[in-house]
Scaffold this motif. Structure first.
Motif, mmCIF file in Angstrom:
data_model
loop_
_atom_site.group_PDB
_atom_site.id
_atom_site.type_symbol
_atom_site.label_atom_id
_atom_site.label_comp_id
_atom_site.label_asym_id
_atom_site.label_seq_id
_atom_site.Cartn_x
_atom_site.Cartn_y
_atom_site.Cartn_z
ATOM 1 N N ARG A 3 -4.457 -8.058 -12.825
ATOM 2 C CA ARG A 3 -5.297 -7.197 -11.974
ATOM 3 C C ARG A 3 -4.988 -7.516 -10.518
ATOM 4 N NH1 ARG A 3 -8.060 -4.489 -8.723
ATOM 5 N NH2 ARG A 3 -10.112 -3.615 -9.223
ATOM 6 N N MET A 4 -4.426 -6.542 -9.816
ATOM 7 C CA MET A 4 -4.115 -6.682 -8.399
ATOM 8 C C MET A 4 -5.087 -5.843 -7.577
ATOM 9 S SD MET A 4 0.055 -6.408 -8.849
ATOM 10 C CE MET A 4 -0.060 -5.264 -10.255
ATOM 11 N N GLY A 5 -5.313 -6.221 -6.340
ATOM 12 C CA GLY A 5 -6.190 -5.447 -5.473
ATOM 13 C C GLY A 5 -5.566 -4.114 -5.103
ATOM 14 N N ILE A 6 -6.406 -3.145 -4.790
ATOM 15 C CA ILE A 6 -5.944 -1.814 -4.395
ATOM 16 C C ILE A 6 -6.316 -1.585 -2.931
ATOM 17 C CG2 ILE A 6 -6.065 0.657 -4.826
ATOM 18 C CD1 ILE A 6 -4.828 -0.940 -7.115
ATOM 19 N N GLY A 7 -5.306 -1.454 -2.096
ATOM 20 C CA GLY A 7 -5.538 -1.285 -0.666
ATOM 21 C C GLY A 7 -4.913 -0.006 -0.135
ATOM 22 N N LEU A 8 -5.225 0.294 1.107
ATOM 23 C CA LEU A 8 -4.704 1.472 1.790
ATOM 24 C C LEU A 8 -4.175 1.062 3.155
ATOM 25 C CD1 LEU A 8 -4.369 4.605 2.023
ATOM 26 C CD2 LEU A 8 -6.663 4.635 3.054
ATOM 27 N N GLN A 9 -2.953 1.477 3.458
ATOM 28 C CA GLN A 9 -2.416 1.319 4.808
ATOM 29 C C GLN A 9 -2.964 2.493 5.639
ATOM 30 O OE1 GLN A 9 -1.400 1.067 8.199
ATOM 31 N NE2 GLN A 9 -0.501 -0.704 7.177
ATOM 32 N N LEU A 10 -3.750 2.142 6.643
ATOM 33 C CA LEU A 10 -4.493 3.158 7.394
ATOM 34 C C LEU A 10 -3.622 4.033 8.292
ATOM 35 C CD1 LEU A 10 -7.625 0.996 8.209
ATOM 36 C CD2 LEU A 10 -7.495 2.905 6.595
ATOM 37 N N PHE A 11 -2.343 3.705 8.432
ATOM 38 C CA PHE A 11 -1.423 4.588 9.140
ATOM 39 C C PHE A 11 -1.410 5.973 8.491
ATOM 40 C CE2 PHE A 11 2.922 6.357 9.613
ATOM 41 C CZ PHE A 11 2.972 6.467 10.997
ATOM 42 N N THR A 12 -1.622 6.023 7.186
ATOM 43 C CA THR A 12 -1.671 7.300 6.473
ATOM 44 C C THR A 12 -2.739 8.214 7.064
ATOM 45 O OG1 THR A 12 -1.047 6.085 4.476
ATOM 46 C CG2 THR A 12 -1.868 8.328 4.172
ATOM 47 N N GLY A 207 5.917 12.290 -7.606
ATOM 48 C CA GLY A 207 7.280 12.192 -7.119
ATOM 49 C C GLY A 207 8.244 11.544 -8.095
ATOM 50 N N GLU A 208 9.245 10.878 -7.548
ATOM 51 C CA GLU A 208 10.378 10.383 -8.327
ATOM 52 C C GLU A 208 10.255 8.914 -8.726
ATOM 53 O OE1 GLU A 208 13.868 11.180 -5.969
ATOM 54 O OE2 GLU A 208 13.146 13.188 -5.426
ATOM 55 N N ILE A 209 9.297 8.190 -8.188
ATOM 56 C CA ILE A 209 9.170 6.765 -8.466
ATOM 57 C C ILE A 209 8.579 6.549 -9.861
ATOM 58 C CG2 ILE A 209 8.076 4.609 -7.732
ATOM 59 C CD1 ILE A 209 10.091 5.424 -5.740
ATOM 60 N N ASN A 210 9.158 5.604 -10.591
ATOM 61 C CA ASN A 210 8.569 5.197 -11.868
ATOM 62 C C ASN A 210 7.459 4.193 -11.551
ATOM 63 O OD1 ASN A 210 7.894 4.056 -14.355
ATOM 64 N ND2 ASN A 210 9.987 4.147 -15.123
ATOM 65 N N LEU A 211 6.291 4.729 -11.282
ATOM 66 C CA LEU A 211 5.193 3.882 -10.808
ATOM 67 C C LEU A 211 4.706 2.881 -11.847
ATOM 68 C CD1 LEU A 211 3.270 6.544 -8.739
ATOM 69 C CD2 LEU A 211 4.457 4.548 -7.820
ATOM 70 N N PRO A 212 4.550 3.250 -13.120
ATOM 71 C CA PRO A 212 4.102 2.243 -14.087
ATOM 72 C C PRO A 212 5.032 1.030 -14.155
ATOM 73 C CG PRO A 212 3.801 4.433 -14.994
ATOM 74 C CD PRO A 212 4.585 4.599 -13.726
ATOM 75 N N SER A 213 6.342 1.269 -14.162
ATOM 76 C CA SER A 213 7.292 0.157 -14.193
ATOM 77 C C SER A 213 7.244 -0.651 -12.901
ATOM 78 C CB SER A 213 8.713 0.681 -14.426
ATOM 79 O OG SER A 213 8.827 1.263 -15.700
ATOM 80 N N THR A 214 7.054 0.038 -11.769
ATOM 81 C CA THR A 214 6.969 -0.643 -10.477
ATOM 82 C C THR A 214 5.743 -1.547 -10.423
ATOM 83 O OG1 THR A 214 8.109 1.195 -9.390
ATOM 84 C CG2 THR A 214 6.818 -0.285 -7.984
ATOM 85 N N ILE A 215 4.622 -1.043 -10.909
ATOM 86 C CA ILE A 215 3.391 -1.833 -10.914
ATOM 87 C C ILE A 215 3.524 -3.027 -11.852
ATOM 88 C CG2 ILE A 215 0.945 -1.776 -11.560
ATOM 89 C CD1 ILE A 215 0.952 1.165 -10.552
ATOM 90 N N GLN A 216 4.132 -2.821 -13.024
ATOM 91 C CA GLN A 216 4.343 -3.932 -13.950
ATOM 92 C C GLN A 216 5.245 -4.988 -13.329
ATOM 93 O OE1 GLN A 216 3.095 -4.465 -17.368
ATOM 94 N NE2 GLN A 216 3.763 -6.454 -16.565
ATOM 95 N N ALA A 217 6.305 -4.562 -12.657
ATOM 96 C CA ALA A 217 7.202 -5.503 -11.991
ATOM 97 C C ALA A 217 6.464 -6.283 -10.909
ATOM 98 C CB ALA A 217 8.397 -4.759 -11.393
ATOM 99 N N GLY A 218 5.582 -5.582 -10.171
ATOM 100 C CA GLY A 218 4.789 -6.261 -9.149
ATOM 101 C C GLY A 218 3.873 -7.301 -9.759
ATOM 102 N N SER A 219 3.249 -6.961 -10.866
ATOM 103 C CA SER A 219 2.387 -7.912 -11.562
ATOM 104 C C SER A 219 3.182 -9.143 -11.983
ATOM 105 C CB SER A 219 1.764 -7.241 -12.790
ATOM 106 O OG SER A 219 1.060 -8.172 -13.581
#
Length: 256
Positions: A3-12, A207-219
């Motif tokens: 479980r990782m924190g969920i943040g927002l970069q406010l530049f958006t 979009g084009e990013i494989n987000l589930p795999s990216t999140i798993q890799a981050g974990s």
């Protein structure tokens, strides 16, 4: 999966923040974001900011601080972040005139190493946020991205922008794995081709990013915060960050 924190970069939300900083921050908290990464402070003192963050139950992850501001008064930037309870000072960007060749980069590495050591001395962590240009030039046999972290391995942490790594044509999952243990902050940016000769950033899952795999890799790599960032929004920015958060809630947070 951790479980990782969920943040927002406010530049958006830069336009919304410019017109109503406090009100926009309240809306971010209401959406359900757990932390924020600043790109300016809306003129609030550190005391005012801390009081507001405490009220909203928002964690100050850190801030993107320009090279210009770091050079002007690094201690001031560090002290503000410490006063509001943040952990990270992040270099967000290098202007084209400061990265013309390998020698310019080497000079910059020296400054970033000094800034990182100063931040560490005062109790703050220092990170660097990549774009795609760090993969366009090599210093010796290393991309600039890798040469930077080799220049001050004990001081500079990685804030990897997954979207930009893939946009540059590199293997994002391999890069995340390569920096395991040194990568506390992972920017989630989805994109879909180009628009007006620029990266076309879209809401997460569109979009084009494989987000589930990216999140798993981050974990697996020890990431602490997944941070949503969308450089340009085709929809109203608050709507876009709400859509991205809903994707994370459905495809990541619901398993905890």
């Amino acid at each position: 999966m951790r479980r990782m924190g969920i943040g927002l970069q406010l530049f958006t939300l830069r336009d919304d923040m410019a017109s109503d900083f406090t009100g926009t921050l309240r809306k971010v908290a209401e959406l359900g974001y757990e932390g924020v990464e600043f790109a300016g402070y809306g003129g609030l003192s550190a005391e005012e900011m801390k009081q507001l963050l405490d009220e909203l139950n928002l964690k100050p992850i850190g801030a993107h601080v320009s090279l210009q501001n770091m050079r002007a008064d690094l201690d001031k930037e560090i002290d503000y972040l410490l006063a509001i309870g943040a952990e990270y000072l992040i270099c967000p960007y290098v202007a084209a005139e400061e990265r013309e060749d390998a020698e310019a980069w080497k000079s910059l590495f020296g400054f970033l190493g000094q800034a990182a050591r100063r931040a560490n001395e005062k109790g703050l962590k220092f990170a660097y946020h990549n774009h795609a240009f760090e993969f366009e030039l090599k210093i010796g046999d290393q991309y600039v991205f890798d040469a930077l972290y080799a220049s001050a391995p004990e001081h500079i942490l990685v804030e990897m922008d997954a979207g930009w790594v893939q946009y540059a044509g590199l293997d994002t999952l391999q890069y995340i794995a390569d920096y395991a243990g040194r990568l506390p902050l992972l920017h989630l940016k989805d994109f879909k081709g180009m628009i007006n000769n620029q990266i076309n950033t879209v809401e997460l899952g569109q979009g084009e990013i494989n987000l589930p795999s990216t999140i798993q890799a981050g974990s697996d790599a020890g990431v602490e915060w997944l941070i949503v960032e969308q450089d340009r929004c085709q929809n109203p920015p608050l709507e876009s960050v709400a859509t991205s958060l809903k994707w994370l809630q459905t495809n990541y947070l619901n398993q905890f």
